[in-house]
Design a protein around this motif. Sequence first.
Motif, PDB file in Angstrom:
ATOM      1  N   THR A 122      60.540  38.617  87.944  1.00  0.00           N
ATOM      2  CA  THR A 122      59.907  38.154  86.975  1.00  0.00           C
ATOM      3  C   THR A 122      58.387  36.991  87.566  1.00  0.00           C
ATOM      4  O   THR A 122      57.514  37.274  86.873  1.00  0.00           O
ATOM      5  CB  THR A 122      60.489  37.524  85.786  1.00  0.00           C
ATOM      6  OG1 THR A 122      61.423  36.449  86.157  1.00  0.00           O
ATOM      7  CG2 THR A 122      61.578  38.608  85.146  1.00  0.00           C
TER       8      THR A 122
ATOM      9  N   ASP B  33      57.385  40.369  84.544  1.00  0.00           N
ATOM     10  CA  ASP B  33      57.537  39.246  83.681  1.00  0.00           C
ATOM     11  C   ASP B  33      57.332  39.620  82.337  1.00  0.00           C
ATOM     12  O   ASP B  33      57.913  39.349  81.333  1.00  0.00           O
ATOM     13  CB  ASP B  33      56.389  38.165  84.160  1.00  0.00           C
ATOM     14  CG  ASP B  33      56.382  36.979  83.119  1.00  0.00           C
ATOM     15  OD1 ASP B  33      57.091  36.213  83.066  1.00  0.00           O
ATOM     16  OD2 ASP B  33      55.295  36.869  82.564  1.00  0.00           O
TER      17      ASP B  33
ATOM     18  N   ASP C  85      61.131  38.986  80.989  1.00  0.00           N
ATOM     19  CA  ASP C  85      61.308  37.609  80.589  1.00  0.00           C
ATOM     20  C   ASP C  85      61.386  37.356  78.967  1.00  0.00           C
ATOM     21  O   ASP C  85      62.554  36.666  78.555  1.00  0.00           O
ATOM     22  CB  ASP C  85      59.715  36.805  80.993  1.00  0.00           C
ATOM     23  CG  ASP C  85      60.108  35.463  80.628  1.00  0.00           C
ATOM     24  OD1 ASP C  85      60.858  34.875  81.400  1.00  0.00           O
ATOM     25  OD2 ASP C  85      59.626  34.773  79.858  1.00  0.00           O
TER      26      ASP C  85
ATOM     27  N   GLN D  67      65.003  35.447  77.716  1.00  0.00           N
ATOM     28  CA  GLN D  67      64.858  34.345  77.111  1.00  0.00           C
ATOM     29  C   GLN D  67      65.564  34.238  75.821  1.00  0.00           C
ATOM     30  O   GLN D  67      66.144  33.394  75.432  1.00  0.00           O
ATOM     31  CB  GLN D  67      63.335  33.878  76.861  1.00  0.00           C
ATOM     32  CG  GLN D  67      62.548  33.789  78.044  1.00  0.00           C
ATOM     33  CD  GLN D  67      62.939  32.281  78.878  1.00  0.00           C
ATOM     34  OE1 GLN D  67      63.903  31.544  78.378  1.00  0.00           O
ATOM     35  NE2 GLN D  67      62.848  32.257  80.096  1.00  0.00           N
TER      36      GLN D  67
ATOM     37  N   TYR E  49      68.268  32.062  86.874  1.00  0.00           N
ATOM     38  CA  TYR E  49      66.822  32.883  86.640  1.00  0.00           C
ATOM     39  C   TYR E  49      66.095  32.024  86.323  1.00  0.00           C
ATOM     40  O   TYR E  49      64.818  31.881  86.882  1.00  0.00           O
ATOM     41  CB  TYR E  49      67.277  33.573  85.167  1.00  0.00           C
ATOM     42  CG  TYR E  49      66.040  34.156  84.701  1.00  0.00           C
ATOM     43  CD1 TYR E  49      65.318  35.338  85.354  1.00  0.00           C
ATOM     44  CD2 TYR E  49      65.611  33.952  83.509  1.00  0.00           C
ATOM     45  CE1 TYR E  49      64.300  35.949  84.657  1.00  0.00           C
ATOM     46  CE2 TYR E  49      64.336  34.202  83.031  1.00  0.00           C
ATOM     47  CZ  TYR E  49      63.755  35.332  83.545  1.00  0.00           C
ATOM     48  OH  TYR E  49      62.526  35.557  83.130  1.00  0.00           O
TER      49      TYR E  49
ATOM     50  N   ALA F  84      62.605  31.712  88.953  1.00  0.00           N
ATOM     51  CA  ALA F  84      61.447  32.193  88.240  1.00  0.00           C
ATOM     52  C   ALA F  84      60.353  31.095  88.333  1.00  0.00           C
ATOM     53  O   ALA F  84      59.226  31.252  88.783  1.00  0.00           O
ATOM     54  CB  ALA F  84      61.700  32.945  86.954  1.00  0.00           C
TER      55      ALA F  84
END
Length: 288
Positions: A116, A123, A127, A131, A169, A173
């Motif tokens: 990502t 991404d 992502d 999230q 993560y 990222a």
Amino acid sequence: MVTALLATPVSGRSPEEPPPGLVPPLPPRRHTAARGRLAAALRAVGPLALLAGWWTASATGVLTPDVLASPPDVVRAVGELWGNGQLADALRVSLTRSGLGLLLGAGTGLLLGIVTGLSRLGDQLLDSAVQVLRTLPFLALAPLFMVWFGIDEASKVILIAVATTFPMYVNTASGVRTTDPRLLEAMRTFGLHGIALVRQVVVPAALPSVLAGLRLSMTLSVIALVAAEEINSTAGIGYLMAQAQNYARTDILALCVIIYGVLGLAADGIVRTLERLLAPWRRAGAAR
């Protein structure tokens, strides 16, 4: 003649003498063995102070054995459990659970973070989903994992893996995204692509963030281990705690809490060692 004029000091100053108002640079300070011993001694002050306070409170009767056992009682519990083999077996089971969960979770977080952070398509695709999952409390997933994976080792390892994935993560990222794009473009110009680009450029550039994520993941692996071992465990440190609770053995309860704390402290020490080996410039900058 010209050589003699150049060699002649100006205003009576020698050539090695710095101009007025300038301070000669200090030699770089080196990390000596004495400074290392001092740092270790300072780090030990806090735990030793806690131990002294605990010992004093037990000796003066402020802490009674039914509330919290004294340090000598805990030492005797260590001898008892180590002698019958229970402590060694519990440590082996708990360390295996925590290690497997950390390896699976941190590896997944590292891979997702690189994808990502490096790819705009990655991404956009991954992502938002990650999230959303990150906001779920991993402790709330324990009953669901029991339904899905049963009460064996799989549910415990997966719970630890879920807890340790997201710190790795997020930090990975972030570290990959802050890699200088001009550096990436230059390396691509020189023919570096794919896995080689990630291994030789992206990961080293994001290494401080990766190590920060690993530190958080290792700490969470111990916290998740406590929760995982509450899922009908028949072995491990959590099982020892459950048995000690049934028999009101505060010495064994205190021992198990101390073991969890030592595991967390050891995890932090491992990351510090990795940081010293893999990113020595960070310690050099901090020393200044």
